[in-house]
Design an enzyme around this catalytic site. Structure first.
Site, short mmCIF file in Angstrom:
data_model
loop_
_atom_site.label_atom_id
_atom_site.label_comp_id
_atom_site.label_asym_id
_atom_site.label_seq_id
_atom_site.Cartn_x
_atom_site.Cartn_y
_atom_site.Cartn_z
N HIS A 7 0.96 -1.28 0.12
CA HIS A 7 0.01 0.03 0.06
C HIS A 7 0.84 1.23 0.08
CE1 HIS A 7 0.35 -0.62 4.65
NE2 HIS A 7 0.27 0.51 4.36
N GLU A 43 -8.55 5.14 9.54
CA GLU A 43 -8.35 4.82 8.34
C GLU A 43 -9.01 4.24 7.34
OE1 GLU A 43 -4.93 1.94 9.63
OE2 GLU A 43 -5.66 0.86 8.07
N GLN A 60 -3.93 3.59 1.47
CA GLN A 60 -4.43 3.56 2.73
C GLN A 60 -4.60 5.12 3.20
OE1 GLN A 60 -1.49 2.86 5.79
NE2 GLN A 60 -2.77 1.47 6.96
N HIS A 84 4.01 7.27 4.04
CA HIS A 84 4.94 6.04 3.97
C HIS A 84 4.56 5.19 2.55
CE1 HIS A 84 1.50 4.32 6.29
NE2 HIS A 84 1.85 3.31 5.81
N GLU A 134 7.51 0.63 5.36
CA GLU A 134 6.84 -0.28 6.23
C GLU A 134 6.94 -1.74 5.73
OE1 GLU A 134 2.64 0.64 6.92
OE2 GLU A 134 2.06 -1.28 7.10
#
Lengths: 146, 146
Positions: A7, A43, A60, A84, A134
């Site tokens: 994502h 989210e 996301q 991110h 991530e």
């Protein structure tokens, strides 16, 4: 081994307005919503496509639930934008350890809970050419519906 | 219709060092490199996964070839990090027109040349909740090798 772009995490001030932007502009629909109190975010996951490792790629959208959360502080400094990026792996523990052994700072000692029951960790952006990165192992990688 | 995350565009000061970071840290290999004089960038495409629309998702690492390029100015202001995200479509002309008709500023009158012979346009980040957004029609969407 990292096998997909899982994502792109996008920080926003107003989740509902941002969800509506993506729906009205591109036709992207909400696949899942949740509040993650530990991360301090509300989210929405928008599923964009399936991937050839049996997973999927999402946007996301992240709204902070408190100003002192990581995303809240980031938004106050940077404004809305890409917060991110996340790579999917079948083994977040092993990959986090491998990356740590290469000298990249891993922000959690052990993976924590991410979206949709996933297990996640983050790598320090200063060790990743400015990109907060991530690593995520999905609970249900091929999730095609709720 | 936008059917995949085509790539994440990441701006860097030194393309060779950044390519080496992604190779050494994650095992991501360079799929394609080129210089785009119009955009003022030297770039490397790292293919991460295939997508279920017959395309693929990449990281696009971008080093400016001149300080007054869009990426050069962005880097001077922001430092290294995610510069833009790109969605893949079979019809960049039609999708750009549809988005324009919804009031989102499209930066080019007609699509220009992007990576690997693709046709691309960009949407104004201020109209997209802070995210510089590219729409791209690949020349060879399923490219699995050079």
């Amino acid at each position: 081994m990292l096998t997909r772009i899982d994502h792109i995490g996008i920080a926003c001030f107003d989740l509902d307005k941002t969800v509506e932007f993506y729906r009205a502009t591109y036709g992207f629909e909400v696949f899942h919503t949740e509040i993650n109190e530990e991360q301090g975010v509300r989210e929405a996951m928008l599923r964009i496509n399936g991937t050839d490792d049996g997973g999927a790629s999402y946007l996301q959208l992240l709204e902070p639930t408190r100003e002192d959360s990581a995303v809240g502080k980031w938004l106050a400094k940077n404004g809305e934008g890409v917060h991110h990026i996340a790579f999917g792996t079948a083994d977040v523990d092993g990959d986090a350890e491998a990356v740590r052994n290469k000298g990249v700072r891993v922000l959690y000692d052990t993976p924590r809970r991410g979206s949709m029951g996933s297990r996640i960790t983050f790598l320090h952006p200063k060790d990743c050419h400015g990109v907060l990165t991530e690593l995520v192992t999905a609970a249900d990688p091929g999730a095609a519906e709720h």
